[in-house]
Design an enzyme around this catalytic site. Structure first.
Site, short mmCIF file in Angstrom:
data_model
loop_
_atom_site.label_atom_id
_atom_site.label_comp_id
_atom_site.label_asym_id
_atom_site.label_seq_id
_atom_site.Cartn_x
_atom_site.Cartn_y
_atom_site.Cartn_z
N CYS A 413 39.50 51.82 45.66
CA CYS A 413 38.70 50.63 45.96
C CYS A 413 37.45 50.95 46.77
CB CYS A 413 39.54 49.59 46.68
SG CYS A 413 40.22 50.13 48.27
N HIS A 457 42.32 47.54 51.68
CA HIS A 457 41.43 47.30 50.54
C HIS A 457 39.99 47.25 51.03
CE1 HIS A 457 40.65 46.26 46.43
NE2 HIS A 457 40.13 45.07 46.72
N ASP A 473 34.55 41.52 44.22
CA ASP A 473 35.47 42.65 44.30
C ASP A 473 35.37 43.46 43.01
OD1 ASP A 473 37.46 44.46 44.72
OD2 ASP A 473 39.00 43.01 45.25
#
Length: 658
Positions: A413, A457, A473
């Site tokens: 991520c 994250h 995202d």
């Protein structure tokens, strides 16, 4: 006149008990010690045990002094200092063993026993879990039993009796302990800890983000915080727990520019629905408090503030568990007007880095008329081109974003959020990186969510005209299951997951046991470890106490009443008829046993006469009944009867079988 020796104050049985209890107190600390010290502690205990069993001489003073000096040097070499939490505990353990090796008087015995109480408390500096509290109660009972034993010189008291007495004394102290826990004024900081050391080894979110940081972090199952929603649970795609926000890039890592220290909290328009929840944050040595997306400023905890990037912050590092009740708004408009300074910072890029990405951004600007179109085109690129979501990305060079977007295309991520943020800035869209946690696993037993480092994250926020800061995202474009179902489901087939995240097989047993333990641990955290000044004052207000003075008065009055009741209960055991009552009860028990064999004591028959008749009628019981009758008469009619005699009569009656 002969000088007193240890044997005059402590018999061998009591000495062996003392060594055993000290070993019980020290054993939990051994894994945290340097290997040389753990070996020295075990060797010292074993040496003292052999001295006691084989009647060897104690080591001479010069040898004990030499060991002490070398231990001091070793601790300094191991820790770089001899003060502080960790080296202090290590030094205390060495000195307790050396005290055992110089024990020659009653004073030495008492010092060693009370030293055990002090060492016992230090266990909470390393661990504050439920098992630690249970272990403390067991050890406290054992030390108290030992204290009773060493205060009765001569023959050792029965083990069962002193353990029962020690446990009883600890149990009697618990109401007073609970009262002081609830009412004694709390101070900020850890429940058990030394501020200079507390939480020094804690991990979690960092004050910067570079490729590989979060993929390394999720290999840990360290508990970050737990959440219980009080109204309704938001959907998984809305469970973003906001942590550190980074607006500065140096070519390798994302960091904070420090604007949050100079600019006030941005304006925010909060839209329904609101989400109300209770959160217990674990210590992490950082100033940020994690909140669901955008928290309502009106519900922020005392002594906290919201920084310019809308981070919920404390004015100090979080070094103890904290319980807060917050309200958040997943729907919002954050910072509708962007100040020039903030705009410049969130568009800035380091010179001489990632030329291919900058060229791509210019092409996107030329092809698309609006920022929204550029964002959607970038997300389509991540979805349609062969990008891979992986925990084992290859290393990147100086131009890390170029290498990722055009060469490796494999990342976690932080790779996607970093590349997306850089690309958007190069395309003229103010963008920043947000780190925190996403998702969380629900514990069905307690109805709360457990968020661990494995849920760490990173995502991006873009600023759009009329909409303010909007979450984007890029990971969701590559691995949508990561957001909807969690990391374990998204990467279950990859073979890259750590064992604690794997599903299926016998892991369901582990998962069920973990869920039950998490529930117990959360209750412990909520009602004990997170019981800080704010929670205490909230509880006091609910029962009508408004300030510290009222709390002190309530504490004094309640403690006096409880201690008075305990004192009266304890005085009852010193009533003159106590020994007689015990003797009568035990003799009645003996009569009941003999009655099963058809032998009954006559109304005018004394205990001695009855014993002689039993011996004539049933010779196999004669000696046992005579012995019991003798002890009964001593307890019933002679002065100076002791609890030892009570125990002896109980044992004599127990041995009579009909």
């Amino acid at each position: 006149m002969k000088a007193a020796t240890l044997s005059d104050y402590l018999n061998q049985v009591s000495l062996l008990r003392l060594i055993a209890v000290l070993a019980l107190v020290l054993v939990v600390h051994l894994p945290s010690l340097p290997t040389w010290e753990a070996v020295l502690v075990v060797a010292g205990l074993g040496w003292r045990l052999l001295i006691a069993l084989r009647q060897w001489q104690l080591p001479p003073p010069w040898l004990r002094t030499g060991i002490a000096v070398l231990s001091l040097v070793g601790i300094y070499a191991s820790y770089g200092r001899i003060h502080g939490q960790v080296p202090g505990i290590a030094l205390l353990m060495i000195m307790s063993v050396l005290k055992l090796l110089e024990m020659r008087s009653r004073r030495d015995v008492m010092v060693t026993v009370f030293l055990m109480y002090f060492i016992l408390l230090t266990h909470f500096l390393n661990s504050q879990e439920i098992w630690t509290a249970i272990y403390l109660l067991v050890c406290a009972s054992a030390i108290t039993a030992l204290l009773i034993d060493v205060n009765h010189p001569g023959e050792a008291l029965p083990l069962k009796r002193i353990l029962a007495s020690g446990s009883k004394m600890v149990a009697i102290s618990l109401p007073v302990t609970l009262l002081f826990f609830l009412l004694f004024p709390r101070v900020p900081g850890p429940l058990w800890g030394i501020p200079s050391d507390a939480g020094a080894s804690l991990s979690g979110m960092s004050n910067e983000m570079a490729p590989g940081d979060i993929s390394n972090l999720i290999m840990s199952d360290r508990h970050a915080f737990s959440v219980k929603f009080l109204d309704h649970e938001p959907a998984p795609r809305e469970r973003y727990w906001r942590g550190p926000v980074f607006d500065s890039f140096d070519g390798r890592a994302w960091k904070s520019s420090g604007v949050s220290q100079r600019v006030q909290m941005p304006e925010v328009e909060l839209l329904p629905p609101a989400v109300r929840y209770e959160i217990i944050v674990e210590p992490h040595r950082g100033p940020w408090l994690f909140a669901l997306d955008v928290p309502d400023p009106a519900t922020r905890p005392d002594k906290s503030f919201i920084a310019s990037e809308y981070q919920l912050m404390k004015g100090r590092d979080i070094i103890s568990r904290e319980l807060h009740v917050l309200t958040s708004h997943p729907n919002h408009i954050l910072q509708k007007e962007l100040p020039d300074l903030t705009r410049r910072i969130n568009l800035s890029l380091p010179r001489g880095f990632n030329p291919r990405t900058i060229a791509l951004a210019r092409r996107l600007q030329a092809e698309h008329a609006t920022p929204q179109a550029i964002i959607q085109a970038t997300l389509r690129m991540f979805r349609q081109q062969p990008f891979v979501y992986t925990l084992q990305p290859p290393p990147l060079g100086r131009n890390s974003v170029d290498d990722f977007l055009f060469e490796t295309r494999r990342g976690f991520c932080e790779h996607y959020s970093s590349a997306f943020t850089f690309l958007m800035r190069a395309a003229g869209i103010p963008t920043r990186v947000v780190t925190g946690y996403q998702g969380g696993e629900k514990n069905e037993l307690g109805g709360f969510f457990r968020i661990t480092d494995a849920d760490a994250h990173a995502w991006s926020e873009v600023w759009l005209e009329g909409k303010g800061w909007v979450r984007v995202d890029p990971t969701a474009a590559v691995a949508p299951n990561r957001i909807e179902l969690g990391l374990s489901e998204a990467m279950q087939a990859s073979g890259e997951l750590p064992s604690f995240l794997k599903r299926g097989g016998w892991n369901w047993i582990r998962d069920n046991l973990t869920a039950q333990w998490d529930w117990m641990n959360t209750q412990w955290n909520r009602w004990v470890l997170a019981y800080g000044p704010e929670v205490q004052m909230d509880l006091m207000r609910r029962i009508g106490i408004e300030d510290w003075r009222g709390m002190i008065i309530a504490l004094t009055v309640s403690a006096s009443l409880i201690l008075g009741v305990i004192g009266l209960l304890l005085l009852r055991q010193f009533a003159p008829a106590q020994n007689q009552e015990v003797a009568v009860r035990l003799w009645a028990k003996l009569q009941k046993r003999l009655l099963r064999a058809g032998i009954a004591q006559r109304p005018a028959e004394g205990a001695g006469s009855f014993a002689e008749r039993v011996a004539l009628e049933t010779p196999e019981l004669g000696d046992a009944v005579r012995h019991a009758a003798t002890i009964y008469q001593q307890l019933r009619y002679l002065e100076g009867a002791t609890p030892v005699l009570q125990e002896a009569l109980a044992q004599a009656v127990k041995e009579i079988r009909t």
